[in-house]
Design a protein around this motif. Structure first.
Motif, PDB file in Angstrom:
ATOM      1  N   LYS A  15      54.068   9.582  51.919  1.00  0.00           N
ATOM      2  CA  LYS A  15      55.318   9.568  52.662  1.00  0.00           C
ATOM      3  C   LYS A  15      56.411  10.359  51.948  1.00  0.00           C
ATOM      4  N   VAL A  16      57.297  10.951  52.739  1.00  0.00           N
ATOM      5  CA  VAL A  16      58.442  11.691  52.217  1.00  0.00           C
ATOM      6  C   VAL A  16      59.711  11.093  52.805  1.00  0.00           C
ATOM      7  N   VAL A  17      60.833  11.285  52.128  1.00  0.00           N
ATOM      8  CA  VAL A  17      62.100  10.668  52.532  1.00  0.00           C
ATOM      9  C   VAL A  17      62.914  11.631  53.398  1.00  0.00           C
ATOM     10  N   LEU A  18      63.426  11.106  54.493  1.00  0.00           N
ATOM     11  CA  LEU A  18      64.254  11.895  55.402  1.00  0.00           C
ATOM     12  C   LEU A  18      65.681  12.029  54.875  1.00  0.00           C
ATOM     13  N   THR A  19      66.236  13.219  54.994  1.00  0.00           N
ATOM     14  CA  THR A  19      67.634  13.428  54.622  1.00  0.00           C
ATOM     15  C   THR A  19      68.478  13.620  55.880  1.00  0.00           C
ATOM     16  N   LYS A  20      69.764  13.447  55.726  1.00  0.00           N
ATOM     17  CA  LYS A  20      70.683  13.586  56.854  1.00  0.00           C
ATOM     18  C   LYS A  20      70.653  14.996  57.425  1.00  0.00           C
ATOM     19  N   SER A  21      70.627  15.997  56.571  1.00  0.00           N
ATOM     20  CA  SER A  21      70.650  17.384  57.041  1.00  0.00           C
ATOM     21  C   SER A  21      69.372  17.732  57.807  1.00  0.00           C
ATOM     22  N   GLN A  22      68.246  17.212  57.350  1.00  0.00           N
ATOM     23  CA  GLN A  22      66.984  17.467  58.048  1.00  0.00           C
ATOM     24  C   GLN A  22      67.023  16.898  59.454  1.00  0.00           C
ATOM     25  N   ILE A  23      67.521  15.687  59.579  1.00  0.00           N
ATOM     26  CA  ILE A  23      67.591  15.031  60.881  1.00  0.00           C
ATOM     27  C   ILE A  23      68.562  15.765  61.804  1.00  0.00           C
ATOM     28  N   GLU A  24      69.727  16.098  61.293  1.00  0.00           N
ATOM     29  CA  GLU A  24      70.750  16.741  62.115  1.00  0.00           C
ATOM     30  C   GLU A  24      70.304  18.112  62.602  1.00  0.00           C
ATOM     31  N   LYS A  25      69.631  18.855  61.724  1.00  0.00           N
ATOM     32  CA  LYS A  25      69.179  20.189  62.115  1.00  0.00           C
ATOM     33  C   LYS A  25      68.140  20.099  63.228  1.00  0.00           C
ATOM     34  N   ALA A  26      67.183  19.154  63.097  1.00  0.00           N
ATOM     35  CA  ALA A  26      66.165  18.989  64.132  1.00  0.00           C
ATOM     36  C   ALA A  26      66.774  18.504  65.439  1.00  0.00           C
ATOM     37  N   LYS A  27      67.676  17.538  65.352  1.00  0.00           N
ATOM     38  CA  LYS A  27      68.305  17.015  66.565  1.00  0.00           C
ATOM     39  C   LYS A  27      69.074  18.097  67.318  1.00  0.00           C
ATOM     40  N   SER A  28      69.798  18.926  66.582  1.00  0.00           N
ATOM     41  CA  SER A  28      70.598  19.960  67.242  1.00  0.00           C
ATOM     42  C   SER A  28      69.711  20.928  68.024  1.00  0.00           C
ATOM     43  N   LYS A  29      68.514  21.205  67.496  1.00  0.00           N
ATOM     44  CA  LYS A  29      67.600  22.119  68.189  1.00  0.00           C
ATOM     45  C   LYS A  29      66.905  21.433  69.358  1.00  0.00           C
ATOM     46  N   MET A  30      66.430  20.203  69.129  1.00  0.00           N
ATOM     47  CA  MET A  30      65.741  19.504  70.209  1.00  0.00           C
ATOM     48  C   MET A  30      66.683  19.163  71.351  1.00  0.00           C
ATOM     49  N   ASP A  31      67.916  18.825  71.019  1.00  0.00           N
ATOM     50  CA  ASP A  31      68.870  18.411  72.048  1.00  0.00           C
ATOM     51  C   ASP A  31      69.184  19.529  73.043  1.00  0.00           C
ATOM     52  N   LYS A  32      69.080  20.780  72.602  1.00  0.00           N
ATOM     53  CA  LYS A  32      69.324  21.883  73.534  1.00  0.00           C
ATOM     54  C   LYS A  32      68.333  21.854  74.685  1.00  0.00           C
ATOM     55  N   PHE A  33      67.135  21.352  74.399  1.00  0.00           N
ATOM     56  CA  PHE A  33      66.123  21.215  75.442  1.00  0.00           C
ATOM     57  C   PHE A  33      66.184  19.837  76.097  1.00  0.00           C
ATOM     58  N   VAL A  34      66.180  18.794  75.283  1.00  0.00           N
ATOM     59  CA  VAL A  34      66.096  17.429  75.793  1.00  0.00           C
ATOM     60  C   VAL A  34      67.290  17.074  76.686  1.00  0.00           C
ATOM     61  N   GLN A  35      68.477  17.476  76.296  1.00  0.00           N
ATOM     62  CA  GLN A  35      69.676  17.041  77.017  1.00  0.00           C
ATOM     63  C   GLN A  35      69.965  17.844  78.280  1.00  0.00           C
ATOM     64  N   LYS A  36      69.279  18.968  78.451  1.00  0.00           N
ATOM     65  CA  LYS A  36      69.528  19.744  79.674  1.00  0.00           C
ATOM     66  C   LYS A  36      68.776  19.158  80.871  1.00  0.00           C
ATOM     67  N   CYS A  37      67.762  18.330  80.609  1.00  0.00           N
ATOM     68  CA  CYS A  37      66.902  17.839  81.687  1.00  0.00           C
ATOM     69  C   CYS A  37      67.501  16.693  82.507  1.00  0.00           C
ATOM     70  N   PRO A  38      68.113  15.657  81.866  1.00  0.00           N
ATOM     71  CA  PRO A  38      68.612  14.526  82.661  1.00  0.00           C
ATOM     72  C   PRO A  38      69.660  14.906  83.698  1.00  0.00           C
ATOM     73  N   GLY A  39      70.469  15.925  83.424  1.00  0.00           N
ATOM     74  CA  GLY A  39      71.522  16.300  84.354  1.00  0.00           C
ATOM     75  C   GLY A  39      71.105  17.313  85.398  1.00  0.00           C
ATOM     76  N   HIS A  40      69.858  17.755  85.371  1.00  0.00           N
ATOM     77  CA  HIS A  40      69.401  18.769  86.319  1.00  0.00           C
ATOM     78  C   HIS A  40      69.183  18.139  87.697  1.00  0.00           C
ATOM     79  N   PRO A  41      69.601  18.809  88.770  1.00  0.00           N
ATOM     80  CA  PRO A  41      69.447  18.223  90.116  1.00  0.00           C
ATOM     81  C   PRO A  41      67.996  18.012  90.535  1.00  0.00           C
ATOM     82  N   ASP A  42      67.064  18.742  89.920  1.00  0.00           N
ATOM     83  CA  ASP A  42      65.656  18.618  90.272  1.00  0.00           C
ATOM     84  C   ASP A  42      64.870  17.790  89.259  1.00  0.00           C
ATOM     85  N   LYS A  43      65.578  17.004  88.455  1.00  0.00           N
ATOM     86  CA  LYS A  43      64.886  16.233  87.424  1.00  0.00           C
ATOM     87  C   LYS A  43      63.845  15.302  88.050  1.00  0.00           C
ATOM     88  N   ARG A  44      62.784  15.072  87.308  1.00  0.00           N
ATOM     89  CA  ARG A  44      61.688  14.224  87.772  1.00  0.00           C
ATOM     90  C   ARG A  44      61.730  12.901  87.024  1.00  0.00           C
TER      91      ARG A  44
END
Length: 405
Positions: A15-44
């Motif tokens: 096991k390895v330890v998570l740091t704040k910067s690692q989490i924030e960097k990943a979240k910022s990239k994933m959120d560009k994709f993840v957060q665009k879907c719930p508000g889309h008019p054609d969401k499934r």
């Protein structure tokens, strides 16, 4: 049926330890994709991508990217995702290629006649009343009689010999490309983009997938061996079962035939299924198998599969093992027998197909965890309904599951 493990077993994960910067960097990239879907008019509904990340200071084994099957939603893999998360993995489950939208023909990859010939060719073909009847009366590819598919193909064999050759081109070579275009490669590119979004997270990256998602997991592992450490796939859709079904889809999809049986409120063109078959062919390339032979793999299949051709999967397993040799990394495989009644969608215990569910789903979860953390698998346990007490327990989410007939 079990594949043989090579002698060189990889080390257990530390096991390895998570740091704040690692989490924030990943979240910022994933959120560009993840957060665009719930508000889309054609969401499934129930199909939105998500991630499960541990907190700063937590120790993790690494990150698992999980891919769902064709036409399915992220719910399909959600219980496995939760199990891996609760037992020390960061998990990212993206929905692939527009499957988070409810208009398949608009958003999902498809194989279709080329633009410059489509209008005239469709008009000519539909002038044949017999062929038009095959298109108009089609309901579902599931259980499509072989005679029905052959009958449709017979309508064009003499008058359109080159098109017939293109339809029968299983290698998707020159004959096929003369008439068809396809954006099947979008499955690969989207999966590849999702991989890039979690690169900042510590520890090894693993890919896991079911059906089409299994093809995605294998393709990313095969093209990014420097980033993916291990890959585990279930009923990977490397070729659609029954070539006549594929040929029928190639012919009638561009003419308007739609799958109406799977989701009556969301019919989709058979051309979408052809794109999945082409994607499977892409994954089966020799160069990809050469790379997969150099990393640990787990491939689980079922003999009664009505979607993925398990015989092709068995051939691929053999080729990977032969390329790996006696000193390569371990490769594990098993085939559920017809008597065990494990359906194609074998991961979620509530997903009924062919009148069955996977009665061994908890063992499947445990052995997936063992493979990802230890690089080994107890093949016999995959065929045992009892959990291994030495592994993290799988919660009995569905103690009273009943199987429909």
């Amino acid at each position: 049926m079990a594949g043989l493990a090579a002698k060189k077993t990889p080390p257990k994960l530390e096991k390895v330890v998570l740091t704040k910067s690692q989490i924030e960097k990943a979240k910022s990239k994933m959120d560009k994709f993840v957060q665009k879907c719930p508000g889309h008019p054609d969401k499934r509904e129930y199909a939105l991508p998500y991630y499960l990340l541990h907190n700063e200071g937590d120790s993790v084994y690494g990150t698992v990217i999980i891919f769902h099957g064709f036409s399915a939603t992220t719910t399909q893999m959600s219980l496995l995702a939760q199990y891996l998360y609760e037992n020390g993995f960061n998990v990212y489950q993206p929905a692939l290629c527009g499957h988070y939208f409810n208009k398949p023909d608009q958003y999902w990859p498809k194989a279709d006649f080329k633009d410059d010939i489509k209008k005239d060719l469709v008009k000519k073909l539909l002038n044949d009343p017999k062929l038009k009847a095959y298109v108009d009366n089609f309901i579902s590819i599931s259980g499509l009689p072989t005679d029905y598919a052959i009958g449709a193909l017979n309508c064009i064999e003499k008058e359109y010999p080159e098109l017939h050759e293109a339809i029968c081109d299983e290698e998707y070579s020159t004959a096929f490309s003369k008439f068809y275009k396809s954006n099947h490669i979008d499955y690969f590119h989207e999966a590849e983009q999702r991989l890039k979004e979690v690169e900042s997270l510590p520890g090894p990256l693993m890919t896991v997938g079911l059906s089409m998602g299994g093809a995605a997991a294998l393709s990313i592992a095969a093209t990014h061996p420097d980033k993916v450490a291990r890959t585990a796939v279930f009923a990977p859709l490397l070729k659609i079962v029954n070539e006549k079904n594929v040929q029928f889809s190639k012919l009638t999809g561009p003419l308007g035939a739609k799958e109406k049986g799977w989701y009556p409120d969301m019919p989709f063109s058979l051309s979408l299924m052809v794109a999945v078959d082409i994607y499977g062919h892409f994954v089966r390339q020799k160069k990809h198998l050469d790379t997969l032979a150099k990393m640990p793999t787990l491939i689980v299949q079922t003999e009664i599969d009505d979607s993925a051709d398990h015989t092709v999967g068995l051939r691929i397993i053999k080729e990977i093992e032969e390329r790996s040799g006696p000193h390569g990394p371990p490769h594990f495989s098993t085939l559920y027998t017809a008597a065990e009644r494990v359906p194609h969608p074998m991961v979620h215990p509530l997903e009924v197909s062919q009148g069955s569910i996977n009665q061994f789903w908890q063992s499947l979860y445990q052995e997936t965890f063992r493979f990802l953390t230890e690089g080994t698998v107890d093949i016999n346990h995959l065929h045992d309904k009892n959990q291994d007490l030495a592994l993290p327990r799988v919660k009995d989410f569905v103690a009273n599951v009943t199987v429909s007939s």
